[in-house]
Design a protein around this motif. Structure first.
Motif, mmCIF file in Angstrom:
data_model
loop_
_atom_site.group_PDB
_atom_site.id
_atom_site.type_symbol
_atom_site.label_atom_id
_atom_site.label_comp_id
_atom_site.label_asym_id
_atom_site.label_seq_id
_atom_site.Cartn_x
_atom_site.Cartn_y
_atom_site.Cartn_z
ATOM 1 N N CYS A 129 75.343 33.118 47.420
ATOM 2 C CA CYS A 129 76.623 32.861 48.095
ATOM 3 C C CYS A 129 77.833 33.200 47.230
ATOM 4 O O CYS A 129 78.879 33.564 47.751
ATOM 5 C CB CYS A 129 76.717 31.393 48.510
ATOM 6 S SG CYS A 129 75.645 30.995 49.899
ATOM 7 N N ASN A 162 77.111 40.670 52.847
ATOM 8 C CA ASN A 162 78.491 40.551 53.315
ATOM 9 C C ASN A 162 79.447 40.292 52.155
ATOM 10 O O ASN A 162 79.037 39.810 51.105
ATOM 11 C CB ASN A 162 78.590 39.409 54.328
ATOM 12 C CG ASN A 162 77.869 39.742 55.621
ATOM 13 O OD1 ASN A 162 77.944 40.867 56.104
ATOM 14 N ND2 ASN A 162 77.131 38.775 56.153
ATOM 15 N N TYR A 196 82.344 38.383 49.931
ATOM 16 C CA TYR A 196 82.719 37.008 49.623
ATOM 17 C C TYR A 196 83.977 36.686 50.433
ATOM 18 O O TYR A 196 84.778 37.579 50.646
ATOM 19 C CB TYR A 196 82.993 36.926 48.111
ATOM 20 C CG TYR A 196 83.415 35.589 47.604
ATOM 21 C CD1 TYR A 196 82.468 34.632 47.282
ATOM 22 C CD2 TYR A 196 84.763 35.292 47.445
ATOM 23 C CE1 TYR A 196 82.862 33.402 46.814
ATOM 24 C CE2 TYR A 196 85.159 34.058 46.982
ATOM 25 C CZ TYR A 196 84.204 33.117 46.661
ATOM 26 O OH TYR A 196 84.595 31.899 46.201
ATOM 27 N N ARG A 228 81.088 33.797 51.314
ATOM 28 C CA ARG A 228 79.864 33.767 52.108
ATOM 29 C C ARG A 228 79.397 32.350 52.418
ATOM 30 O O ARG A 228 78.316 32.169 52.984
ATOM 31 C CB ARG A 228 78.727 34.410 51.299
ATOM 32 C CG ARG A 228 78.885 35.871 51.047
ATOM 33 C CD ARG A 228 77.736 36.338 50.182
ATOM 34 N NE ARG A 228 77.688 37.790 50.115
ATOM 35 C CZ ARG A 228 76.723 38.452 49.513
ATOM 36 N NH1 ARG A 228 75.735 37.800 48.920
ATOM 37 N NH2 ARG A 228 76.729 39.761 49.500
ATOM 38 N N ASN A 245 76.337 29.719 55.878
ATOM 39 C CA ASN A 245 76.253 30.872 54.981
ATOM 40 C C ASN A 245 76.368 32.148 55.781
ATOM 41 O O ASN A 245 76.069 32.198 56.973
ATOM 42 C CB ASN A 245 74.966 30.844 54.155
ATOM 43 C CG ASN A 245 73.820 31.549 54.854
ATOM 44 O OD1 ASN A 245 73.721 32.779 54.820
ATOM 45 N ND2 ASN A 245 72.975 30.786 55.515
ATOM 46 N N VAL A 288 75.363 35.308 54.023
ATOM 47 C CA VAL A 288 74.922 36.184 52.934
ATOM 48 C C VAL A 288 74.677 37.604 53.460
ATOM 49 O O VAL A 288 75.077 38.584 52.832
ATOM 50 C CB VAL A 288 73.661 35.608 52.260
ATOM 51 C CG1 VAL A 288 73.067 36.595 51.263
ATOM 52 C CG2 VAL A 288 74.004 34.294 51.556
ATOM 53 N N ASN A 326 73.587 36.734 60.529
ATOM 54 C CA ASN A 326 74.629 37.276 59.661
ATOM 55 C C ASN A 326 74.622 38.791 59.493
ATOM 56 O O ASN A 326 75.211 39.314 58.568
ATOM 57 C CB ASN A 326 74.540 36.628 58.281
ATOM 58 C CG ASN A 326 74.889 35.155 58.353
ATOM 59 O OD1 ASN A 326 75.777 34.771 59.116
ATOM 60 N ND2 ASN A 326 74.187 34.336 57.603
ATOM 61 N N LEU A 381 84.795 31.960 56.181
ATOM 62 C CA LEU A 381 83.823 33.016 55.852
ATOM 63 C C LEU A 381 84.409 34.401 56.132
ATOM 64 O O LEU A 381 85.159 34.591 57.093
ATOM 65 C CB LEU A 381 82.557 32.837 56.693
ATOM 66 C CG LEU A 381 81.809 31.519 56.525
ATOM 67 C CD1 LEU A 381 80.675 31.424 57.538
ATOM 68 C CD2 LEU A 381 81.258 31.382 55.106
#
Lengths: 269, 303
Positions: A230, B55, B57, B59, B69, B71, B132, B208
């Motif tokens: 993350c 993806n 940041y 995330r 999340n 990610v 995602n 996000l």
């Protein structure tokens, strides 16, 4: 380096200003080896709104006393909860995490910290001093009350201060301090930790003078150990986890951080 | 001595505790904290046919009793997995399961074919439920025809245990479960994350980078439990329960609802030792209730 999860005992909790506390922690067993720039993930107990651990730089190590300090900035309920813990309470800590700073030997180095970005710099200054480096520390903040622990660094070298309102040290941003004015700076490396804008500006100055710059990043994190992916930062080698590939990066590894970086350094993120 | 062994299709698991893909890296991240071999098995981070950078940041967003999340399946692709990650997985002697995702059916098939040759990968979990990624992922898992198409295509090239991981972002998850069962799935795991969103009101912006993301953690447990119960009644193949499992009691609830095994996900982030504590807690529960075989708990809900 091997990671541990330990219940550390709080030996002291000193309030530094309205939103910063310095916790001194110890363990019955010897604390594991750590290097400057590494961090700890602290479990937050008893906060209704906090689910994940909170990352903090390892601020100070005293091997002889078997203690470690964490500098806590109260931002939300979780960090306030940690800041309010009393002497004797236990803190569940996962550490040491991540990769630290590159430690030079017998050179002239500068440490730049903004706000609570001084957190990893005490341990770093201590180690650099022991390795025979000539250490200078430049600390910036909005106001005199935001300059944390400046006197603590004096045993390692010269300390310079700047505040945006001029209430302590030179007036202005840390990057406009007279120390950084000369075209030729004596430092072989600048170590930096603070808000992204400040670090980018410092990295820009370092690059323009041909000096290495290592920055300690802080991204939103879940696991702190490379499992969730993350906390990534964009590097020239793609997305990398701040928790395992960092938190310390040479600024040249980061995409958009040097030549093309925007220069500006307000301490507001 | 409590009997903890369970079977999922022809996989014998020494206990019902597995790790959820994307929350346990490739196992080695946890070696400092636990004996990974003590777990029933591990399901490693998703592999796609090609490298994916994931993806941008930010995330992740922390939410009440959980997290979002986005990610986006960051991984180095199946060839890198085969050459560099697989050899490192050989040290684990429990059940090592790969998670397979992609944006096209051809991509899923390519990954499954390449993993089919790896003796130490005992099963694959087909991820048709990742919320995602722009295309593929969850799109395959939210309609019966596409879920059938991808499951059938992978079934043709994959000889070992095929687990299909379902998305909760559907009207009737039992219908999707029945569809993938008919297409040749050997087991079903559920649930993947629930599509959610977080907003920073001060900045008036989404938290996000992708605006929406996948919700996980204890917050989703009641939804997951309901879906495991519905699906286990609808299909004959084994069901693996996932969704906010943090304690042994959570794990037992999923087994009572019909799960033959469970996966621990987000809990790994807060306590990397959660899995081994859950195994110990299941043994303790069995002792307290005079249960000698953990299989007796599966579907043992009294209604």
């Amino acid at each position: 380096m091997k990671k541990f999860i330990l219940d550390l005992k709080i030996l002291s909790n000193n309030r530094l200003n309205h939103n910063h506390n310095l916790l001194e922690l110890t363990s019955d067993s010897p604390l594991p080896p750590m290097v400057p720039g590494q961090f700890a993930e602290v479990r937050v107990d008893g906060s209704a709104t906090t689910f994940l651990r909170r990352p903090f730089s390892i601020h100070r190590i005293d091997k002889a006393a078997n203690t470690m300090h964490l500098l806590i900035k109260s931002v939300g309920d979780g960090t306030r909860n940690i800041s309010n813990l009393e002497k004797g309470a236990l803190l569940n800590v996962m550490f040491p995490l991540g990769k630290g700073f590159t430690l030079k030997q017998n050179e002239e180095v500068l440490l730049v910290g903004g706000g609570c970005g001084v957190a990893p710099l005490y341990f770093l200054a201590d180690q650099l001093h022991r390795k025979g480096n000539k250490v200078s520390v430049l600390i910036g903040g909005r106001s005199a009350g935001d300059i944390l622990l400046a006197n603590e660094y004096r045993s390692f070298g010269n300390v310079y201060i700047s505040t945006e309102d001029g209430t302590l040290g030179e007036k202005g941003m840390v990057t406009s301090h007279s120390l950084l004015k000369p075209e030729k700076l004596p430092f072989s490396v600048i170590y930096c930790c603070g808000p992204d804008g400040m670090m980018k500006a410092v990295a820009h100055i370092a690059e323009s003078r041909g000096i290495e710059c290592e920055v300690s990043l802080e991204n939103t994190m879940a696991c702190g150990m490379g499992a969730c992916l993350c906390c990534v930062v964009e590097t020239h080698k793609g997305n990398q986890c701040v928790c395992t590939e960092g938190p310390v990066f040479n600024s040249r590894r980061l995409k958009g951080w040097t030549a093309e970086a925007e220069v500006g350094c307000s301490l507001d993120k | 001595m409590a009997g903890l062994e369970v079977k999922v299709h022809n996989l014998s698991l020494k206990n019902p505790v597995l790790t959820a893909s994307g929350t346990f890296g490739y196992g080695e991240e946890f070696d400092d904290f636990i004996d990974v071999n003590a777990l029933g098995g591990i399901i490693v981070k998703a592999t796609t046919s090609r490298h994916r950078d994931g993806n941008p940041y930010p995330r992740m967003a922390e939410t009440p009793m959980g997290m979002l999340n986005a990610v986006g399946l960051q991984n180095k692709g199946v060839d890198h997995f085969v050459d560099y990650i697989y050899p490192k997985l050989l040290k684990y002697n429990n059940c090592v399961i790969a998670n397979v995702s992609d944006s096209t059916i051809e991509g899923y098939v390519e990954v499954a074919e390449k993993l089919n040759h790896l003796d130490h990968i005992r099963a694959i979990e087909l991820n048709i439920s990742c919320p995602n990624v722009k295309e593929g992922g969850m799109a395959f898992g939210t309609s019966c025809p596409s879920a059938i198409a991808v499951t059938r295509a992978v079934r043709k090239v994959y000889d070992k245990t095929l687990i299909v991981k379902l998305s909760p972002n559907v009207t009737s998850i039992a219908e999707i479960a029945v569809a993938v069962e008919s297409a040749g799935a050997d087991a079903i795991s559920l649930i993947n994350t629930l599509l959610g969103m977080a907003i920073d009101a001060e900045k008036r912006r989404p938290v996000l980078s992708t605006i929406t993301g996948g919700l996980s953690g204890p917050a989703i447990k009641p939804v997951a439990l309901r879906m495991v119960w519905q699906v286990s009644k609808a299909v004959k193949i084994p069901v693996i329960g996932i969704g906010g499992i943090t304690t042994a009691v959570d794990a037992i609830e999923f087994m009572l609802a019909g799960a033959s095994a469970i996966q621990v996900g987000t809990a790994n982030f807060i306590d990397p030792t959660a899995t081994v504590k859950i195994i110990a807690g299941i043994e303790d529960y069995m002792q307290r209730h005079g249960i000698s075989d953990v299989k007796d708990l599966i579907g043992g809900l009294m209604v």
